[in-house]
Design a protein around this motif. Structure first.
Motif, short mmCIF file in Angstrom:
data_model
loop_
_atom_site.label_atom_id
_atom_site.label_comp_id
_atom_site.label_asym_id
_atom_site.label_seq_id
_atom_site.Cartn_x
_atom_site.Cartn_y
_atom_site.Cartn_z
N ALA A 123 50.49 -29.55 -18.19
CA ALA A 123 49.08 -29.90 -17.98
C ALA A 123 48.85 -31.40 -18.13
N PHE A 124 49.57 -32.02 -19.07
CA PHE A 124 49.34 -33.42 -19.37
C PHE A 124 50.58 -34.25 -19.07
N PHE A 125 50.33 -35.51 -18.78
CA PHE A 125 51.43 -36.44 -18.51
C PHE A 125 51.22 -37.69 -19.36
N LYS A 160 47.22 -38.56 -19.43
CA LYS A 160 46.40 -38.19 -18.28
C LYS A 160 46.60 -36.70 -17.99
N ILE A 161 45.64 -36.13 -17.27
CA ILE A 161 45.87 -34.81 -16.67
C ILE A 161 46.91 -35.01 -15.57
N ARG A 162 47.93 -34.19 -15.52
CA ARG A 162 48.99 -34.39 -14.53
C ARG A 162 48.44 -34.23 -13.12
N GLU A 197 41.88 -39.30 -16.10
CA GLU A 197 41.97 -40.24 -17.21
C GLU A 197 41.19 -39.81 -18.46
N LEU A 198 40.53 -38.67 -18.40
CA LEU A 198 39.73 -38.23 -19.54
C LEU A 198 40.54 -38.10 -20.85
N ILE A 258 40.72 -40.67 -24.02
CA ILE A 258 39.84 -40.82 -25.18
C ILE A 258 40.64 -40.64 -26.47
N PHE A 259 41.76 -39.88 -26.40
CA PHE A 259 42.61 -39.73 -27.58
C PHE A 259 43.39 -41.01 -27.86
N ASN A 260 43.79 -41.72 -26.80
CA ASN A 260 44.42 -43.02 -26.98
C ASN A 260 43.45 -44.00 -27.63
N VAL A 261 42.18 -43.91 -27.23
CA VAL A 261 41.15 -44.77 -27.81
C VAL A 261 40.96 -44.44 -29.29
N LEU A 262 40.89 -43.15 -29.61
CA LEU A 262 40.70 -42.73 -30.99
C LEU A 262 41.85 -43.21 -31.88
N LYS A 263 43.07 -43.21 -31.35
CA LYS A 263 44.23 -43.65 -32.11
C LYS A 263 44.30 -45.18 -32.22
N GLY A 264 43.50 -45.88 -31.45
CA GLY A 264 43.51 -47.34 -31.50
C GLY A 264 44.52 -47.98 -30.56
N GLU A 265 45.13 -47.19 -29.68
CA GLU A 265 46.10 -47.72 -28.72
C GLU A 265 45.41 -48.33 -27.50
N MET A 266 44.21 -47.81 -27.21
CA MET A 266 43.43 -48.29 -26.08
C MET A 266 42.00 -48.52 -26.52
N THR A 267 41.21 -49.07 -25.61
CA THR A 267 39.79 -49.28 -25.84
C THR A 267 39.06 -48.79 -24.59
#
Length: 200
Positions: free
Chosen positions: A38-40, A56-58, A108-109, A112-121
């Motif tokens: 499901a995810f990539f 990302k969603i695959r 790309e939804l 938001i987990f990358n954002v929560l972890k601080g890897e992205m904004t």
């Protein structure tokens, strides 16, 4: 600026997560219909050169890398386009469902987990892979000085209709003018760009 941006990121994730989680779950179920995952999680370069998995969603077929190699070997023009822009106008790896979620940016939804972890904004330069750093030349440090964003000047200024050099210049321009007000403006423009399905 950095503290305020991080605080805003966390607040936005907490606000929108209850609405987005059911959507992400439904998209994940649809993505698995062909038997693939499901995810990539693609390895990208983050702030200060730290690597992370950008989720990302695959949107591609399960054997995407093998299919890409075969396609580029059989199509010299496509191989040249890939070497120049690191993207393809007609990408044989993308599924019909993947084409839809890419056009609408729904793939790309999970970022938001990358954002929560601080890897992205939420707003920043487009996350790139290690090989793409060379395309930044002496502007590489402008990219590395920032966290990659879910959206940014690239997405609201033409998206994939832009050349790679133009995308690099937009990353440099954002670093020189970034502020919470600029971020808010880019996020509003992103909504219009996605709704209008401009670029890919």
């Amino acid at each position: 600026m950095q503290f305020g941006k991080r605080l805003l990121d966390i607040m936005l994730v907490l606000m929108i997560a209850p609405m987005l989680l059911p959507v992400i779950a439904a998209l994940a179920v649809l993505a698995r219909r062909d038997g693939g995952k499901a995810f990539f999680g693609h390895k990208r370069v983050g702030q200060n050169g730290a690597s992370f998995r950008c989720w990302k969603i695959r949107s591609m077929v399960p054997d995407a890398e093998a299919r890409l190699r075969a396609y580029l070997d059989a199509n010299p023009a496509a191989a040249e386009e890939w070497a120049r822009d690191h993207k393809l106008t007609n990408d044989p790896r993308i599924t019909p469902f993947g084409d839809f979620i890419r056009k609408t940016s729904l793939d790309e939804l999970p970022q938001i987990f990358n954002v929560l972890k601080g890897e992205m904004t939420f707003v920043g330069p487009r996350p790139i892979i290690e090989d793409e750093l060379a395309k930044y030349g002496n502007k590489k440090q402008h990219y590395l000085a920032q966290k990659p964003g879910i959206t940014g000047l690239w997405q609201v200024s033409g998206r994939n209709d832009l050349s790679y050099d133009e995308r690099v210049n937009l990353d440099v321009a954002y670093l020189s003018q970034r502020s919470l007000l600029v971020d808010a403006n880019i996020m509003m423009r992103t909504a219009w760009a996605v709704l209008g399905k401009t670029g890919r």
